[in-house]
Write a protein that holds these residues in place. Structure first.
Motif, PDB file in Angstrom:
ATOM      1  N   LYS A   1      -9.949  24.277  -5.805  1.00 58.41           N
ATOM      2  CA  LYS A   1      -9.573  25.435  -6.190  1.00 58.41           C
ATOM      3  C   LYS A   1      -8.274  25.907  -6.370  1.00 58.41           C
ATOM      4  O   LYS A   1      -7.857  26.513  -7.324  1.00 58.41           O
ATOM      5  CB  LYS A   1     -10.491  26.200  -5.401  1.00 58.41           C
ATOM      6  N   ASN A   2      -7.569  25.485  -5.433  1.00 55.47           N
ATOM      7  CA  ASN A   2      -6.117  25.782  -5.398  1.00 55.47           C
ATOM      8  C   ASN A   2      -5.388  24.333  -5.247  1.00 55.47           C
ATOM      9  O   ASN A   2      -4.600  24.241  -4.070  1.00 55.47           O
ATOM     10  CB  ASN A   2      -5.827  26.668  -4.384  1.00 55.47           C
ATOM     11  N   PRO A   3      -5.194  23.633  -6.296  1.00 56.79           N
ATOM     12  CA  PRO A   3      -4.312  22.224  -6.055  1.00 56.79           C
ATOM     13  C   PRO A   3      -3.022  22.423  -6.174  1.00 56.79           C
ATOM     14  O   PRO A   3      -2.409  23.564  -6.431  1.00 56.79           O
ATOM     15  CB  PRO A   3      -4.711  21.489  -7.385  1.00 56.79           C
ATOM     16  N   THR A   4      -2.206  21.556  -5.320  1.00 62.40           N
ATOM     17  CA  THR A   4      -0.677  21.668  -5.312  1.00 62.40           C
ATOM     18  C   THR A   4      -0.219  20.338  -5.816  1.00 62.40           C
ATOM     19  O   THR A   4      -0.775  19.303  -5.585  1.00 62.40           O
ATOM     20  CB  THR A   4      -0.175  21.961  -3.838  1.00 62.40           C
ATOM     21  N   TYR A   5       0.905  20.460  -6.661  1.00 58.08           N
ATOM     22  CA  TYR A   5       1.585  19.197  -7.213  1.00 58.08           C
ATOM     23  C   TYR A   5       2.932  18.940  -6.550  1.00 58.08           C
ATOM     24  O   TYR A   5       3.509  19.994  -6.412  1.00 58.08           O
ATOM     25  CB  TYR A   5       1.432  19.237  -8.672  1.00 58.08           C
ATOM     26  N   HIS A   6       3.290  17.961  -6.346  1.00 59.00           N
ATOM     27  CA  HIS A   6       4.394  17.596  -5.758  1.00 59.00           C
ATOM     28  C   HIS A   6       5.289  16.563  -6.614  1.00 59.00           C
ATOM     29  O   HIS A   6       4.861  15.358  -6.984  1.00 59.00           O
ATOM     30  CB  HIS A   6       4.430  17.161  -4.277  1.00 59.00           C
ATOM     31  N   GLY A   7       6.434  16.724  -6.214  1.00 58.62           N
ATOM     32  CA  GLY A   7       7.543  15.604  -6.878  1.00 58.62           C
ATOM     33  C   GLY A   7       8.940  15.867  -6.519  1.00 58.62           C
ATOM     34  O   GLY A   7       9.294  16.852  -6.129  1.00 58.62           O
ATOM     35  N   PHE A   8       9.602  14.891  -6.933  1.00 56.74           N
ATOM     36  CA  PHE A   8      11.220  15.010  -6.539  1.00 56.74           C
ATOM     37  C   PHE A   8      11.921  14.832  -7.966  1.00 56.74           C
ATOM     38  O   PHE A   8      13.076  15.041  -8.026  1.00 56.74           O
ATOM     39  CB  PHE A   8      11.477  13.697  -5.643  1.00 56.74           C
ATOM     40  N   PHE A   9      11.135  14.603  -9.164  1.00 53.62           N
ATOM     41  CA  PHE A   9      11.588  14.613 -10.492  1.00 53.62           C
ATOM     42  C   PHE A   9      13.156  13.853 -10.493  1.00 53.62           C
ATOM     43  O   PHE A   9      14.069  14.564 -10.928  1.00 53.62           O
ATOM     44  CB  PHE A   9      11.577  16.070 -11.019  1.00 53.62           C
ATOM     45  N   PHE A  10      13.160  12.901  -9.973  1.00 51.93           N
ATOM     46  CA  PHE A  10      14.393  11.996  -9.892  1.00 51.93           C
ATOM     47  C   PHE A  10      15.007  11.122 -10.711  1.00 51.93           C
ATOM     48  O   PHE A  10      14.035  10.508 -11.517  1.00 51.93           O
ATOM     49  CB  PHE A  10      14.152  11.089  -8.486  1.00 51.93           C
ATOM     50  N   TYR A  11      16.138  11.289 -11.107  1.00 52.26           N
ATOM     51  CA  TYR A  11      17.017  10.270 -11.970  1.00 52.26           C
ATOM     52  C   TYR A  11      18.467  10.243 -11.407  1.00 52.26           C
ATOM     53  O   TYR A  11      19.185  11.059 -11.252  1.00 52.26           O
ATOM     54  CB  TYR A  11      17.006  10.746 -13.225  1.00 52.26           C
TER      55      TYR A  11
ATOM     56  N   GLU B   1       0.890  -1.234   0.035  1.00 52.99           N
ATOM     57  CA  GLU B   1      -0.059   0.041  -0.046  1.00 52.99           C
ATOM     58  C   GLU B   1       0.790   1.407  -0.067  1.00 52.99           C
ATOM     59  O   GLU B   1       1.722   1.415   0.867  1.00 52.99           O
ATOM     60  CB  GLU B   1      -0.733  -0.022   1.048  1.00 52.99           C
ATOM     61  N   PRO B   2       0.538   2.005  -0.947  1.00 54.93           N
ATOM     62  CA  PRO B   2       1.510   3.434  -1.133  1.00 54.93           C
ATOM     63  C   PRO B   2       1.010   4.213   0.005  1.00 54.93           C
ATOM     64  O   PRO B   2      -0.338   4.345   0.208  1.00 54.93           O
ATOM     65  CB  PRO B   2       1.200   3.908  -2.352  1.00 54.93           C
ATOM     66  N   VAL B   3       1.760   5.262   0.602  1.00 53.50           N
ATOM     67  CA  VAL B   3       1.292   6.184   1.599  1.00 53.50           C
ATOM     68  C   VAL B   3       1.725   7.545   1.022  1.00 53.50           C
ATOM     69  O   VAL B   3       2.921   7.862   0.730  1.00 53.50           O
ATOM     70  CB  VAL B   3       1.738   5.981   2.618  1.00 53.50           C
ATOM     71  N   ARG B   4       0.561   8.364   0.787  1.00 53.17           N
ATOM     72  CA  ARG B   4       0.884   9.654   0.316  1.00 53.17           C
ATOM     73  C   ARG B   4       1.439  10.517   1.075  1.00 53.17           C
ATOM     74  O   ARG B   4       1.057  10.681   2.369  1.00 53.17           O
ATOM     75  CB  ARG B   4      -0.241  10.461  -0.391  1.00 53.17           C
ATOM     76  N   VAL B   5       2.469  11.170   0.986  1.00 50.76           N
ATOM     77  CA  VAL B   5       3.540  12.229   1.807  1.00 50.76           C
ATOM     78  C   VAL B   5       2.876  13.774   1.657  1.00 50.76           C
ATOM     79  O   VAL B   5       2.648  14.400   2.664  1.00 50.76           O
ATOM     80  CB  VAL B   5       4.946  12.171   1.676  1.00 50.76           C
ATOM     81  N   SER B   6       2.415  13.915   0.523  1.00 53.01           N
ATOM     82  CA  SER B   6       2.251  15.501   0.154  1.00 53.01           C
ATOM     83  C   SER B   6       1.070  15.714   0.054  1.00 53.01           C
ATOM     84  O   SER B   6      -0.081  14.904  -0.210  1.00 53.01           O
ATOM     85  CB  SER B   6       2.864  15.698  -1.411  1.00 53.01           C
ATOM     86  N   PRO B   7       0.362  16.862   0.615  1.00 54.98           N
ATOM     87  CA  PRO B   7      -1.097  17.313   0.636  1.00 54.98           C
ATOM     88  C   PRO B   7      -1.360  17.815  -0.842  1.00 54.98           C
ATOM     89  O   PRO B   7      -0.431  18.163  -1.727  1.00 54.98           O
ATOM     90  CB  PRO B   7      -0.861  18.500   1.300  1.00 54.98           C
ATOM     91  N   ARG B   8      -2.665  17.470  -1.188  1.00 54.78           N
ATOM     92  CA  ARG B   8      -3.165  17.698  -2.517  1.00 54.78           C
ATOM     93  C   ARG B   8      -3.681  19.134  -2.782  1.00 54.78           C
ATOM     94  O   ARG B   8      -3.899  19.459  -3.956  1.00 54.78           O
ATOM     95  CB  ARG B   8      -4.112  16.736  -3.026  1.00 54.78           C
ATOM     96  N   GLY B   9      -3.774  19.806  -1.874  1.00 52.51           N
ATOM     97  CA  GLY B   9      -4.453  21.067  -1.847  1.00 52.51           C
ATOM     98  C   GLY B   9      -5.880  20.998  -2.021  1.00 52.51           C
ATOM     99  O   GLY B   9      -6.401  19.951  -1.676  1.00 52.51           O
ATOM    100  N   SER B  10      -6.572  21.963  -2.648  1.00 54.67           N
ATOM    101  CA  SER B  10      -8.177  22.111  -2.532  1.00 54.67           C
ATOM    102  C   SER B  10      -8.548  22.051  -4.043  1.00 54.67           C
ATOM    103  O   SER B  10      -7.332  22.251  -5.069  1.00 54.67           O
ATOM    104  CB  SER B  10      -8.644  23.204  -2.113  1.00 54.67           C
TER     105      SER B  10
END
Length: 460
Positions: A74-84, A63-72
């Motif tokens: 009306k005001n969504p927020t997006y998160h990432g680490f853009f890793f390589y 089961e994955p566990v989300r760490v980042s808040p999604r926002g609302s």
């Protein structure tokens, strides 16, 4: 099970610690140990091939566990680490303790980044209900590689990312100290840092205009009309003194690629360096050279020492790869072949053997040398996350995640706005993190406890 484990860890953490200074709490590790012991009741699925893994029924996923808040809405927020990454100590998202997790927060999706689009840089505290603390900003990022955000290898205090100078004329990098809460600016952007945390390598990011989703906006390439200028190339910087030196120019690599005569047909073509990655000891690194036309791009991989000398041909059409040791790399499909192959740093560029028969994706090796962590691109609307046990050659499924990228046709598969999982290990190798869209909230950061699998590998 995983969300229950994380909740227990959070509730049992001592909240009297002062996070603002980022000093690690002197809390007991017993809650973490106890929660991991409970996972011993788990079992997991084991398969002999990738095909068997994706076609079987009743697969046990974690089961994955989300760490980042999604926002609302009306005001969504997006998160990432853009890793390589391509070695054990490259681009750490977790601090050495495994408690603090880096992330980049953005406020757009499914369109090109503009010079005014700001990203917030911050740290999640996994011991304090994933509390987010903003530590900086950047106007120099893209959808596929972010701003090269990471902890400086071996450091529990310093975080680095790329940005533009205050006057907007140059690309720079910032180093934030979590103890002093001060930021210093370095004169060039950073692609990667040596395992000892002392030497940075850089490329001319403003020249990457043909690779979709990887361009930094706002800075023009002054040599855009030249195919292989001698003024730019691979740069090396001492992180302590900030001394910068170009160790190999585009003109020099062009002569190595074409030893007899440089091509005359260079109109509409651009030669540029794209990736760099240190081997485990840090005495050599691999770099990609892209020869781009308007309709196609040819990519070559070369290795060299830290002075840009002893340049060796590695392989043609390199993509995602990982140093197994100082002499060997595992790389995903080259020249249209599917799977993971072994190459040696011997200058031949010849495939030594096929190691794993599975679709191309991103690959990292566990610190104990027994596991590969891997993902896939879009397969019938899903991204697969799995591990490969090297001694037994068994596939262990971790997750089948819906590719919820509702954007123009094609962008959810290979387009510039796609969201790859880019899975990465925690320092102790008992947890992973990755980016995903499977909940329908846009790009978000997730973690997953894999300790039971690592501690109880398939029998030989």
């Amino acid at each position: 099970m995983a969300s229950k484990i994380i909740s227990e860890i959070t509730l049992l953490t001592v909240f009297s610690c002062v996070f603002a200074s980022f000093e690690l709490c002197n809390t007991s590790e017993e809650p973490l140990k106890e929660s991991r012991e409970k996972t011993r009741l788990q079992t997991y699925s084991i398969f002999s091939s990738f095909k068997e893994m994706v076609t079987a029924r009743n697969i046990r996923y974690l089961e994955p566990v989300r760490v980042s808040p999604r926002g609302s809405k009306k005001n969504p927020t997006y998160h990432g680490f853009f890793f390589y990454n391509c070695s054990q100590n490259e681009l750490p998202q977790f601090d050495p303790s495994g408690r603090y997790l880096l992330g980049m927060r953005v406020f757009i999706k499914f369109r090109e980044v503009t010079p005014t689009d700001r990203a917030e840089i911050g740290i999640f505290d996994l011991h304090r209900n994933n509390k987010w603390t903003k530590i900086g900003e950047s106007t120099t990022w893209n959808h596929q590689q972010g701003c090269r955000l990471h902890w400086i290898p071996g450091s529990s205090e310093e975080v680095v990312w790329n940005d533009r100078s205050r006057d907007g004329k140059n690309l720079v990098s910032r180093i934030y100290n979590t103890r002093t809460r001060k930021t210093r600016t370095l004169p060039i952007p950073i692609y990667t840092i040596s395992p000892d945390g002392k030497t940075a390598l850089s490329i001319n990011f403003e020249r990457i205009v043909h690779k979709e989703g990887c361009r930094y906006m706002g800075i023009e390439d002054p040599y855009k009309n030249l195919w292989a200028p001698e003024q730019i190339g691979i740069w090396k910087m001492n992180l302590n003194t900030t001394e910068v030196k170009m160790i190999l120019s585009l003109k020099e690599i062009a002569h190595l690629m074409y030893p007899n005569n440089l091509p005359f047909d260079t109109i509409g073509r651009t030669l540029y360096f794209f990736r760099e990655g240190f081997n485990p000891s840090g005495n050599r690194f691999v770099a990609f050279v892209k020869n781009a036309r308007h309709d196609t791009t040819i990519t070559e991989g070369f290795s060299m020492n830290l002075e840009g000398k002893d340049v060796r041909y590695f392989y043609k059409e390199p993509s995602h790869h990982f140093w197994l040791n100082d002499e060997e790399i595992i790389a995903d499909g080259t020249l249209g072949n599917t799977g993971y192959f072994l190459f040696k740093d011997d200058g031949t560029g010849i495939v030594k053997e096929k190691l794993i028969d599975s679709p191309n994706g991103h690959v990292s090796m566990h610190k104990n040398g027994e596991w590969f962590l891997m993902d896939t691109y879009n397969i019938d609307g899903y991204l697969y996350l799995y591990m490969f046990h090297i001694p037994t050659k068994k596939f262990i499924p971790l997750a089948k995640l819906k590719n919820n990228v509702d954007c123009p046709k094609g962008c959810g598969t290979y387009g510039p706005f796609r969201v790859d999982l880019h899975p990465r290990f925690s320092p102790d190798g008992k947890m992973i993190s990755f980016d995903s869209t499977h909940e329908g909230f846009g790009r978000q950061i997730y973690i997953m406890d894999i300790s039971y699998i690592v501690n109880n590998p398939p029998a030989l």
